[in-house]
Design a protein around this motif. Structure first.
Motif, PDB file in Angstrom:
ATOM      1  N   GLU A  90      62.557  24.495  17.638  1.00 48.71           N
ATOM      2  CA  GLU A  90      62.606  24.093  19.041  1.00 48.71           C
ATOM      3  C   GLU A  90      62.730  22.575  19.172  1.00 48.71           C
ATOM      4  O   GLU A  90      63.502  22.074  19.999  1.00 48.71           O
ATOM      5  CB  GLU A  90      61.370  24.596  19.788  1.00 48.71           C
ATOM      6  CG  GLU A  90      61.309  26.105  19.927  1.00 48.71           C
ATOM      7  CD  GLU A  90      62.505  26.722  20.646  1.00 48.71           C
ATOM      8  OE1 GLU A  90      63.134  26.051  21.502  1.00 48.71           O
ATOM      9  OE2 GLU A  90      62.833  27.887  20.345  1.00 48.71           O
ATOM     10  N   ARG A  91      61.993  21.825  18.359  1.00 48.95           N
ATOM     11  CA  ARG A  91      62.061  20.360  18.408  1.00 48.95           C
ATOM     12  C   ARG A  91      63.458  19.870  18.059  1.00 48.95           C
ATOM     13  O   ARG A  91      64.036  19.027  18.754  1.00 48.95           O
ATOM     14  CB  ARG A  91      61.043  19.744  17.438  1.00 48.95           C
ATOM     15  CG  ARG A  91      61.028  18.211  17.456  1.00 48.95           C
ATOM     16  CD  ARG A  91      60.114  17.629  16.398  1.00 48.95           C
ATOM     17  NE  ARG A  91      60.699  17.649  15.076  1.00 48.95           N
ATOM     18  CZ  ARG A  91      61.586  16.770  14.615  1.00 48.95           C
ATOM     19  NH1 ARG A  91      62.034  15.789  15.378  1.00 48.95           N
ATOM     20  NH2 ARG A  91      62.050  16.860  13.374  1.00 48.95           N
ATOM     21  N   LEU A  92      64.026  20.416  16.987  1.00 47.79           N
ATOM     22  CA  LEU A  92      65.345  19.975  16.537  1.00 47.79           C
ATOM     23  C   LEU A  92      66.445  20.409  17.503  1.00 47.79           C
ATOM     24  O   LEU A  92      67.385  19.644  17.766  1.00 47.79           O
ATOM     25  CB  LEU A  92      65.617  20.479  15.120  1.00 47.79           C
ATOM     26  CG  LEU A  92      64.742  19.849  14.037  1.00 47.79           C
ATOM     27  CD1 LEU A  92      64.977  20.525  12.691  1.00 47.79           C
ATOM     28  CD2 LEU A  92      64.956  18.351  13.941  1.00 47.79           C
ATOM     29  N   ARG A  93      66.352  21.612  18.040  1.00 44.14           N
ATOM     30  CA  ARG A  93      67.345  22.058  19.026  1.00 44.14           C
ATOM     31  C   ARG A  93      67.319  21.155  20.253  1.00 44.14           C
ATOM     32  O   ARG A  93      68.373  20.809  20.804  1.00 44.14           O
ATOM     33  CB  ARG A  93      67.084  23.507  19.441  1.00 44.14           C
ATOM     34  CG  ARG A  93      67.635  24.469  18.405  1.00 44.14           C
ATOM     35  CD  ARG A  93      67.768  25.871  18.892  1.00 44.14           C
ATOM     36  NE  ARG A  93      68.405  25.933  20.190  1.00 44.14           N
ATOM     37  CZ  ARG A  93      68.231  26.915  21.052  1.00 44.14           C
ATOM     38  NH1 ARG A  93      67.431  27.909  20.775  1.00 44.14           N
ATOM     39  NH2 ARG A  93      68.847  26.921  22.202  1.00 44.14           N
ATOM     40  N   ALA A  94      66.134  20.759  20.674  1.00 43.25           N
ATOM     41  CA  ALA A  94      66.015  19.859  21.823  1.00 43.25           C
ATOM     42  C   ALA A  94      66.660  18.497  21.528  1.00 43.25           C
ATOM     43  O   ALA A  94      67.114  17.808  22.445  1.00 43.25           O
ATOM     44  CB  ALA A  94      64.545  19.682  22.202  1.00 43.25           C
ATOM     45  N   ALA A  95      66.725  18.134  20.240  1.00 38.37           N
ATOM     46  CA  ALA A  95      67.350  16.873  19.825  1.00 38.37           C
ATOM     47  C   ALA A  95      68.849  17.035  19.573  1.00 38.37           C
ATOM     48  O   ALA A  95      69.509  16.101  19.127  1.00 38.37           O
ATOM     49  CB  ALA A  95      66.660  16.342  18.571  1.00 38.37           C
ATOM     50  N   GLY A  96      69.384  18.241  19.832  1.00 35.27           N
ATOM     51  CA  GLY A  96      70.815  18.477  19.686  1.00 35.27           C
ATOM     52  C   GLY A  96      71.260  19.015  18.342  1.00 35.27           C
ATOM     53  O   GLY A  96      72.461  19.130  18.091  1.00 35.27           O
ATOM     54  N   VAL A  97      70.330  19.366  17.471  1.00 34.42           N
ATOM     55  CA  VAL A  97      70.694  19.898  16.158  1.00 34.42           C
ATOM     56  C   VAL A  97      71.223  21.319  16.317  1.00 34.42           C
ATOM     57  O   VAL A  97      70.653  22.130  17.051  1.00 34.42           O
ATOM     58  CB  VAL A  97      69.476  19.867  15.201  1.00 34.42           C
ATOM     59  CG1 VAL A  97      69.797  20.545  13.879  1.00 34.42           C
ATOM     60  CG2 VAL A  97      69.032  18.426  14.975  1.00 34.42           C
ATOM     61  N   GLU A  98      72.329  21.608  15.626  1.00 30.23           N
ATOM     62  CA  GLU A  98      72.935  22.939  15.679  1.00 30.23           C
ATOM     63  C   GLU A  98      72.445  23.781  14.507  1.00 30.23           C
ATOM     64  O   GLU A  98      72.562  23.372  13.347  1.00 30.23           O
ATOM     65  CB  GLU A  98      74.447  22.825  15.649  1.00 30.23           C
ATOM     66  CG  GLU A  98      75.006  22.179  16.905  1.00 30.23           C
ATOM     67  CD  GLU A  98      76.517  22.167  16.926  1.00 30.23           C
ATOM     68  OE1 GLU A  98      77.150  23.040  16.281  1.00 30.23           O
ATOM     69  OE2 GLU A  98      77.063  21.268  17.581  1.00 30.23           O
ATOM     70  N   PHE A  99      71.935  24.943  14.821  1.00 29.10           N
ATOM     71  CA  PHE A  99      71.453  25.877  13.810  1.00 29.10           C
ATOM     72  C   PHE A  99      72.494  26.954  13.548  1.00 29.10           C
ATOM     73  O   PHE A  99      73.123  27.456  14.481  1.00 29.10           O
ATOM     74  CB  PHE A  99      70.136  26.515  14.265  1.00 29.10           C
ATOM     75  CG  PHE A  99      68.942  25.639  14.013  1.00 29.10           C
ATOM     76  CD1 PHE A  99      68.125  25.868  12.919  1.00 29.10           C
ATOM     77  CD2 PHE A  99      68.659  24.579  14.847  1.00 29.10           C
ATOM     78  CE1 PHE A  99      67.040  25.046  12.665  1.00 29.10           C
ATOM     79  CE2 PHE A  99      67.575  23.755  14.606  1.00 29.10           C
ATOM     80  CZ  PHE A  99      66.760  23.993  13.510  1.00 29.10           C
ATOM     81  N   THR A 100      72.654  27.304  12.286  1.00 33.31           N
ATOM     82  CA  THR A 100      73.536  28.408  11.916  1.00 33.31           C
ATOM     83  C   THR A 100      72.726  29.683  11.701  1.00 33.31           C
ATOM     84  O   THR A 100      73.297  30.762  11.649  1.00 33.31           O
ATOM     85  CB  THR A 100      74.335  28.094  10.629  1.00 33.31           C
ATOM     86  OG1 THR A 100      73.420  27.876   9.549  1.00 33.31           O
ATOM     87  CG2 THR A 100      75.210  26.861  10.824  1.00 33.31           C
TER      88      THR A 100
END
Length: 128
Positions: A90-100
């Motif tokens: 959740e923290r990384l997604r909020a920072a714009g990181v794309e998850f595969t």
């Protein structure tokens, strides 16, 4: 025997340093000019004298086909331990990181995989 240094190949060291420090939270340990590149390492803030991650230039001809094959198959180049995969996701997604791969429960561990913007897939893992 212990691990002191490992590396990930990166397309752009400055971009990689920004991602690995500003987004992931690592700290720069070394930035020593070597020709057109640098001996550029980061460490965990939780272990500043611990293992270093070398942000190694991806200029060698074998790197591109190797990384392309890993990414095509969804295989992470490196794995980082976290306390809580869901919270970090959740923290990384909020920072714009794309998850595969979103957080996935694999019985004894929870994992997720993201794109490091530098040519690699990275897995985060938390043991249960």
């Amino acid at each position: 025997m212990r691990i002191s240094l490992t590396s990930v190949y990166v397309d752009d060291q400055a971009k990689a340093l920004a991602f690995y420090t500003d987004i992931l939270g690592f700290r720069k340990r070394h930035d020593i000019p070597v020709g057109n590149d640098s001996w550029l390492t980061v460490v965990s803030p939780e272990a500043p004298d611990g293992p270093q991650l070398l942000l190694e230039p991806a200029g060698h001809p074998a790197v591109k086909p190797y990384r392309d094959a890993l990414v095509a198959d969804g295989i992470p180049l490196a794995q980082f331990a976290v306390d809580d995969v869901n919270a970090e996701y959740e923290r990384l997604r909020a920072a714009g990181v794309e998850f595969t791969q979103p957080p996935t429960d694999l019985e004894t561990v929870t994992v997720a995989i993201f794109d490091d913007t530098c040519g690699n897939l990275i897995q985060i893992i938390a043991e249960k």
